[in-house]
Design an enzyme around this catalytic site. Structure first.
Site, short mmCIF file in Angstrom:
data_model
loop_
_atom_site.label_atom_id
_atom_site.label_comp_id
_atom_site.label_asym_id
_atom_site.label_seq_id
_atom_site.Cartn_x
_atom_site.Cartn_y
_atom_site.Cartn_z
N ASP A 61 -6.18 8.46 -0.15
CA ASP A 61 -5.03 7.65 0.24
C ASP A 61 -4.95 7.48 1.76
O ASP A 61 -5.48 8.30 2.51
CB ASP A 61 -3.73 8.30 -0.22
CG ASP A 61 -3.53 8.24 -1.72
OD1 ASP A 61 -4.42 7.72 -2.43
OD2 ASP A 61 -2.49 8.73 -2.20
N ASP A 62 -4.24 6.43 2.18
CA ASP A 62 -3.77 6.22 3.55
C ASP A 62 -4.80 5.59 4.49
O ASP A 62 -4.52 5.41 5.67
CB ASP A 62 -3.28 7.51 4.21
CG ASP A 62 -2.05 8.09 3.54
OD1 ASP A 62 -1.52 7.45 2.61
OD2 ASP A 62 -1.62 9.19 3.94
N HIS A 114 -1.64 0.81 -1.51
CA HIS A 114 -0.74 1.91 -1.16
C HIS A 114 0.45 1.37 -0.34
O HIS A 114 1.18 2.14 0.28
CB HIS A 114 -1.53 2.93 -0.33
CG HIS A 114 -0.98 4.32 -0.37
ND1 HIS A 114 -0.54 4.95 -1.52
CD2 HIS A 114 -0.80 5.24 0.64
CE1 HIS A 114 -0.14 6.18 -1.23
NE2 HIS A 114 -0.27 6.38 0.07
N HIS A 149 5.60 3.20 3.60
CA HIS A 149 7.03 3.24 3.32
C HIS A 149 7.26 3.63 1.86
O HIS A 149 6.56 3.13 0.97
CB HIS A 149 7.68 1.89 3.59
CG HIS A 149 7.70 1.52 5.04
ND1 HIS A 149 7.72 0.20 5.48
CD2 HIS A 149 7.68 2.28 6.17
CE1 HIS A 149 7.71 0.18 6.80
NE2 HIS A 149 7.68 1.43 7.23
N HIS A 169 -6.77 12.71 1.21
CA HIS A 169 -6.34 11.72 2.20
C HIS A 169 -7.40 11.53 3.29
O HIS A 169 -7.92 12.51 3.82
CB HIS A 169 -5.01 12.16 2.84
CG HIS A 169 -3.87 12.14 1.88
ND1 HIS A 169 -3.69 13.13 0.93
CD2 HIS A 169 -2.86 11.25 1.70
CE1 HIS A 169 -2.61 12.84 0.20
NE2 HIS A 169 -2.09 11.71 0.67
#
Length: 220
Positions: free
Chosen positions: A37-38, A88, A93, A185
């Site tokens: 993620d991210d 994502h 947010h 991540h």
């Protein structure tokens, strides 16, 4: 305070409460999904790609649209290596804090960023993982209405707080089972350690007989 010990309990409760999300694959299979993620991140994501390529493993990446726009060449490198791409949000947010219009715009802007970088049509990128795993029944209803697929998790070692590579590896190995959906991540939080983590983790999982598949394969 770290919440890693609570995630397996929370997972079991949410999985029963929201069965239309993807929480894991077939528990009788040795197929597991490694997800990140991210990203994409200009430094950490290429490091991840190098390790994945070493072991000939395909993973899944859930991207922030703003990061795609900042590093389109990294995004294209991920796509060109055959990894699965999901959404994502445009910024990190929490989805329940956004209005329906804001959420729709966030997802569509991310799809546009991915199209510009990777030439993947919006209908090819419809798996969504909510930031921080936060969602409401209303969020899921909107996903269904807009033809997105909600992707959650079954193994969360809380790598974003950087407890140490050995701790993250230990948590994953203790929790992984057939069909597991593992969350790591490669962004600003946690990305510093992710390549070293999977360098250790992947060989151990392969030794245990696990096979790495994409989120799309888990859906099937």
């Amino acid at each position: 305070m770290q919440f890693a010990p609570l995630f397996p309990i929370v997972y079991r409760i949410l999985q029963l409460s929201f069965p239309h999300c993807l929480w894991n694959g077939d528990s009788n299979s040795k197929a597991i999904a490694l997800t990140f993620d991210d990203g994409p991140h200009p430094q950490y994501t290429p490091q991840v790609l190098t390790v994945l390529e070493r072991y000939n493993i395909t993973a899944s990446f859930f991207w922030l649209g703003a990061c795609v726009n900042r590093s389109p060449h990294i995004a294209k490198a991920v796509k060109d290596r055959g990894h699965w791409i999901g959404l994502h949000g445009y910024e990190h947010h929490s989805f329940p804090t956004l209005s329906s219009t804001q959420l729709k715009q966030s997802l569509e802007k991310t799809q546009v960023a991915i199209y510009n970088a990777c030439e993947l049509e919006p209908e090819q990128v419809r798996d969504v993982r909510p930031p921080n795993g936060f969602f409401t029944p209303k969020t899921l209803k909107l996903f269904q209405q807009w033809n997105y697929r909600p992707v959650m998790w079954s193994v969360v070692p809380e790598d974003w707080v950087r407890p140490g590579v050995s701790v993250v590896v230990k948590r994953v190995l203790e929790q992984v089972t057939g069909g597991s959906l593992i969350v790591l991540h490669d962004g600003v939080c946690g990305g510093q350690d992710v390549a070293e983590t999977i360098k250790i983790l992947i060989p151990q999982l392969l030794k245990q007989g696990y096979q790495f598949v994409t989120v799309d394969q888990l859906w099937r």
